[in-house]
Design an enzyme around this catalytic site. Structure first.
Site, short mmCIF file in Angstrom:
data_model
loop_
_atom_site.label_atom_id
_atom_site.label_comp_id
_atom_site.label_asym_id
_atom_site.label_seq_id
_atom_site.Cartn_x
_atom_site.Cartn_y
_atom_site.Cartn_z
CG ASP A 308 74.64 -112.72 -80.82
OD1 ASP A 308 75.59 -113.52 -80.71
OD2 ASP A 308 74.77 -111.49 -80.70
CG ASP A 507 72.00 -105.69 -81.05
OD1 ASP A 507 71.72 -104.90 -81.97
OD2 ASP A 507 72.58 -105.36 -80.00
#
Length: 778
Positions: A308, A507
């Site tokens: 990500d 995250d």
């Protein structure tokens, strides 16, 4: 379930060891019948455990070496070799205990997701507001969402709103939504209270779907076959063939039992878990928590890694990267000081960035008075007797927007930044540019991953395509998938898993489904636990992504040592099996010999706890201190870097004025070049000691180029008289300034990636947690 398994393993180990020891004492005092009874009880307990374990493997259609222990224990009872059976039970119990600890994976709970889910909503009714359960909200209801609250259901905005959608998209910057726009459940109201027209029930809204995605991804996760179970496919038939052959050729069942006793695969049951536990311990020391031996095996086998963007390859929070001044007598430092003083009263995420930048510069902030928040527009107040306002362009700068304001918006659009405009004493003074910058250690981390055996690096994010492509180019990914919602991330992961073992790094709450679906989920939890850390197999507890490369190296080394220990142990076991089949080893002696082989295998496995090759470079204390000092000078010099562009932007061929340029040249010589000389004399040798001389060649070259360009600017200004500068002179000066600015941006990025990323995590985090308003990155 996991806790129950661990307790059972402890009880089995303690009980079997006690029975073996007490039986040994009784045997030594010549109470051999009593000793046999205790050993028989221990053997029977081991038989029950082996039977349950084998039955479970059969139900799951998985191979298992426990069938050998089952046959050995049963055979020991059948031929009266109770001591051998008790020894096998202790070995089996030891393996169960270590295996339970090595494979104890944290439950992939939805606890944090569920805790964050809104429980109630404020519904507007004829006589005011009524608080209802979120499950009672129906399509068409009008709801009030107050500041800081989570949007309870999907809906259409009846009034403008500022939404923090990081839990859904991973994008850290708040989104301004006009009346008539949409708001999704799970977003946080980062602005003034707003009204929402519900367009879906809670069970049909975005956040509920996110929870379901995590559940489905967990249910679909395929089990990973252990090393011991994979080898069982070959070892079990070989053992049965040898034991059966010895019995058939000699007619002596004791020989068959002796073969089974020494074939009990304790190197498999003990060596691999010990090597993995040692690896888990080593990983913890570098700030990486690996949730069990299964996760460690998968981490070592991973060949595709997916990231990500927000909070993983980037800082995950907006930082001040530039200031565009409107002109006048006010300096950029003074404008930042006034703005940060006012923003001390605001909880907004952008206000935090401005305050942090001023603090990092060492500016003296004052407490503001008469602070007023204009919902949806900005903040105003008095700082040191001056009226200061911060907010949107339309509120600060009247139409038609002047050239400097248009330039600020254009730069923000090109760089994917946000703008905060400022006015002082009723006059527009400038604009701040804020951006989610790339982590300095991200490019080195990607290089380290490739050296560790990762063949493919993929960026998958919910952010805009242009921003994602820029990040992908800088850190060196092989592919970029942008504007992906959680469901689309899952589809990308499933496609990549068809070719190889896939690791996903993320995250935030929005990454939890992807982390649960990947073969290995890695979460960054340095700033606090989230649902992603619950769903992940590996958790980074330090705010450095390059620790992941170390974790992979540790996992690969642990797996390699486990295989070596298992190979040597099983090789010796095979020799002992041949001796037992030939009648040279009775069951009791075989059990004792097998214990010796176990001790050797365990000793080999324990090597995994020793330090091995890692990606992270450990600097001597003196170099760390010097690096901190140079980093502080670097931060101070960024103010001059920003001034280069500001001066260049203001150069006019219509009214040539070299006074600002000459002032800038003086600061370039006294501040910037002084710092660059210090870097060349101290930072370059530091990097050479840590990474080798070739790593410093680019830094040395750019240091020389910066000094060359400053020298050219000085010579050019020396040839132009103070009065009578021509338009073509100003064009040449502007060209030189923009060129110098470009070189410095690239150079600062090199320093961040090559030198500053070497600083220890805690100190590096402290020093770069707030970037001053400069643009050091490409």
């Amino acid at each position: 379930m996991e806790a129950g398994r661990a307790r059972l393993a402890v009880l089995l180990f303690a009980g079997s060891t006690l029975l073996l020891a007490l039986g040994g004492v009784l045997w030594l005092v010549d109470s051999r019948d009593a000793a046999d009874v205790l050993w028989l009880v221990g053997t029977a307990g081991g038989l029950a455990v082996a039977l349950a374990s084998t039955a479970g493997a059969v139900r799951r259609h998985r191979p298992t070496v426990d069938v050998i222990a089952l046959l050995a224990l049963g055979g020991a009872i059948a031929v009266g070799e109770y001591f051998a059976g008790a020894v096998i039970t202790v070995m089996l119990a030891t393996g169960q205990l270590l295996d339970a600890r090595a494979d104890a994976r944290a439950r992939r709970e939805l606890r944090l997701l569920l805790e964050r889910s809104p429980r109630t909503a404020r519904r507007r009714v004829a006589d005011g507001l009524v608080e209802v359960s979120v499950d009672e909200v129906a399509t068409g209801d009008t709801l009030l969402v107050r500041t800081g609250e989570v949007v309870p259901v999907d809906g259409r905005l009846l009034t403008p709103a500022t939404l923090d959608e990081s839990a859904l998209t991973g994008e850290p910057l708040p989104v301004e939504q006009p009346a008539g726009g949409t708001a999704r459940s799970g977003a946080v109201n980062a602005g003034a209270p707003f009204d929402l027209l519900a367009t879906a029930a809670a069970s049909e809204s975005t956040y509920a779907g996110l929870v379901r995605l995590v559940e489905q991804a967990q249910a679909a996760s395929a089990p990973f076959v252990r090393l011991a179970d994979r080898l069982a496919v070959v070892f079990v038939p070989l053992t049965l063939l040898l034991a059966g052959g010895a019995w058939a050729l000699t007619g002596d069942p004791v020989r068959a039992v002796a073969v089974l006793v020494v074939a009990t695969p304790c190197p498999l049951l003990l060596a691999a878990p010990i090597a993995y536990i040692s690896g888990l311990s080593r990983a913890t020391r570098v700030g990486v928590v690996i949730k069990g031996g299964g996760a460690l095996e998968r981490l070592a086998a991973a060949r595709v890694i997916m990231f990500d963007k927000t909070g993983t390859l980037t800082r995950g929070r907006p930082q001040l990267v530039g200031t565009v001044m409107a002109g006048g007598d006010l300096t950029a430092d003074e404008l930042l000081r006034l703005a940060a003083s006012l923003d001390q009263m605001s909880p907004h995420v952008l206000a935090t960035s401005i305050v942090s930048a001023a603090t990092a510069r060492g500016l003296d902030l004052e407490l503001p008075t008469e602070v007023v928040e204009e919902h949806g527009y900005g903040l105003s107040g008095t700082v040191g007797g001056r009226q200061v306002a911060l907010g949107k362009r339309a509120w600060i700068v009247p139409d038609p927007a002047p050239a400097w304001a248009q330039r600020a918006r254009r730069r923000a659009s090109l760089d994917g930044s946000m703008t905060v405009f400022a006015s002082v004493d009723g006059e527009a003074a400038g604009a701040f540019l804020l951006e989610d910058v790339i982590r300095p250690d991200a490019p080195r981390m990607v290089h380290g991953l490739r050296e560790a055996g990762i063949r493919r690096v993929v960026l998958v994010t919910g952010d805009r395509a242009d921003t994602a492509e820029t990040v992908g180019r800088i850190v060196g990914t092989d592919a970029v998938n942008a504007e992906c919602d959680p469901g689309e991330k899952l589809a990308v992961i499933h496609a990549e898993r068809e070719a190889d073992v896939v690791m996903m790094v993320g995250d935030g709450v929005n990454d939890a489904p992807a982390l649960a679906a990947a073969d290995v989920g890695v979460a960054l939890a340095a700033r606090g636990a989230t649902a992603s850390s619950e769903a992940a197999d590996v958790v980074l507890t330090v705010d450095r992504v390059d620790a992941l490369a170390d974790a992979i190296l540790i996992a690969q080394r642990s797996r390699r040592i486990a295989r070596q220990a298992v190979g040597i142990g099983m090789g010796l076991s095979l020799l002992a099996m041949a001796a037992a089949a030939a009648g040279l080893l009775p069951p009791a002696a075989g059990a004792v010999l097998q214990e010796g082989i176990d001790v050797l295998a365990i000793g080999l496995a324990l090597r995994a706890v020793l330090p091995g090759r890692t990606h992270t470079v450990t600097l001597p204390h003196a170099d760390v201190v010097m690096g901190h000092e140079l980093r502080a000078q670097h931060e101070a010099s960024l103010v001059v870097v920003e001034e280069i562009r500001a001066v260049a932007d203001q150069i006019s061929t219509q009214a040539p004025d070299l006074v600002p340029v000459r002032g800038l040249l003086d600061r370039l010589r006294t501040v910037l070049l002084t710092h660059e000389h210090a870097d060349q004399a101290q930072l370059v040798p530091l990097v050479a000691r840590a990474l080798g001389a070739p790593a410093t060649y680019a830094l040395t070259r750019t240091h020389a180029e910066i000094e060359h360009q400053v020298g050219r600017l000085g010579r050019l200004l020396g040839d132009i008289p103070d009065e009578g500068a021509q338009p073509e002179d100003m064009v040449e000066v502007r060209r030189l300034l923009y060129g110098l600015y470009g070189v410095l941006r690239l150079h600062n990025a090199q320093e961040d990636e090559t030198a500053h990323s070497l600083l220890p995590p805690a100190e590096a985090s402290r020093l770069v947690s707030s970037r001053p308003p400069a643009e050091p990155r490409a």
